[in-house]
Motif scaffolding. Structure first.
Motif, short mmCIF file in Angstrom:
data_model
loop_
_atom_site.label_atom_id
_atom_site.label_comp_id
_atom_site.label_asym_id
_atom_site.label_seq_id
_atom_site.Cartn_x
_atom_site.Cartn_y
_atom_site.Cartn_z
N GLN A 88 -12.43 3.52 5.38
CA GLN A 88 -11.39 4.10 4.54
C GLN A 88 -10.14 3.21 4.49
N SER B 237 -0.41 3.01 -3.23
CA SER B 237 -1.69 3.68 -2.99
C SER B 237 -1.51 5.17 -2.71
N GLU B 238 -1.98 5.99 -3.65
CA GLU B 238 -1.99 7.43 -3.43
C GLU B 238 -2.98 7.80 -2.34
N LEU B 239 -4.04 7.02 -2.21
CA LEU B 239 -5.03 7.27 -1.15
C LEU B 239 -4.38 7.13 0.22
N ALA C 170 -10.91 0.93 1.84
CA ALA C 170 -10.79 1.63 0.55
C ALA C 170 -9.33 1.72 0.13
N THR C 171 -8.46 1.96 1.09
CA THR C 171 -7.02 2.00 0.81
C THR C 171 -6.54 0.64 0.31
N PRO D 216 -4.88 -5.10 -5.65
CA PRO D 216 -5.77 -4.82 -4.52
C PRO D 216 -5.72 -5.92 -3.46
N ASP E 298 -7.41 0.41 -3.18
CA ASP E 298 -6.60 1.33 -3.99
C ASP E 298 -5.19 0.80 -4.21
N THR E 299 -4.78 -0.14 -3.38
CA THR E 299 -3.46 -0.75 -3.49
C THR E 299 -3.41 -1.62 -4.75
N TYR E 300 -2.22 -1.71 -5.37
CA TYR E 300 -2.09 -2.58 -6.53
C TYR E 300 -1.00 -3.61 -6.31
N SER F 36 0.82 -1.21 0.00
CA SER F 36 0.00 0.00 0.00
C SER F 36 0.86 1.26 0.00
#
Length: 119
Positions: A86, A46-48, A89-90, A97, A93-95, A42
């Motif tokens: 959230q 993850s930008e989030l 959600a993070t 996921p 958003d991770t790749y 993450s």
């Protein structure tokens, strides 16, 4: 190295005697992605997560600390649930996921949200 990950007590255990923590384990299966690997991934993708750490977490920590001091369960419960949502959600958003919740988890989230609104 996680040296900045610390916990500080904001009230003693007698401050809010009615408060209880409940931990619900909905599956004892091993997670597909360990917490350590998940956090490392993450942080890298993850930008989030970066936005959350810089902009959201400090504000929410203040709200939570104030809610504890005031024994304000409505504020405490709402922000706790929002922060949990959230976090997941993070994970999305991770790749690639990460999926830590399942159908049972989602049902529990709905139930707890309804209970907190009722309480």
């Amino acid at each position: 190295d996680w040296s900045d990950s610390i916990a500080e007590q904001v009230a003693d255990e007698m401050h809010w005697k009615e408060m209880r923590a409940v931990i619900l384990v909905v599956s004892d299966a091993k997670k597909e992605t360990s917490s350590t690997v998940g956090m490392e991934t993450s942080v890298a993708t993850s930008e989030l997560l970066a936005h959350r750490a810089k902009e959201i977490v400090p504000k929410r920590m203040k709200i939570i600390e104030d809610a504890i001091q005031a024994k304000d369960f409505e504020a405490f419960g709402k922000v706790t649930m929002m922060d949990s949502n959230q976090f997941h959600a993070t994970c999305l958003d991770t790749y690639p996921p990460i999926f830590y919740i399942n159908d049972v988890s989602r049902s529990v989230i709905q139930m707890v949200t309804r209970y907190n609104e009722w309480a």
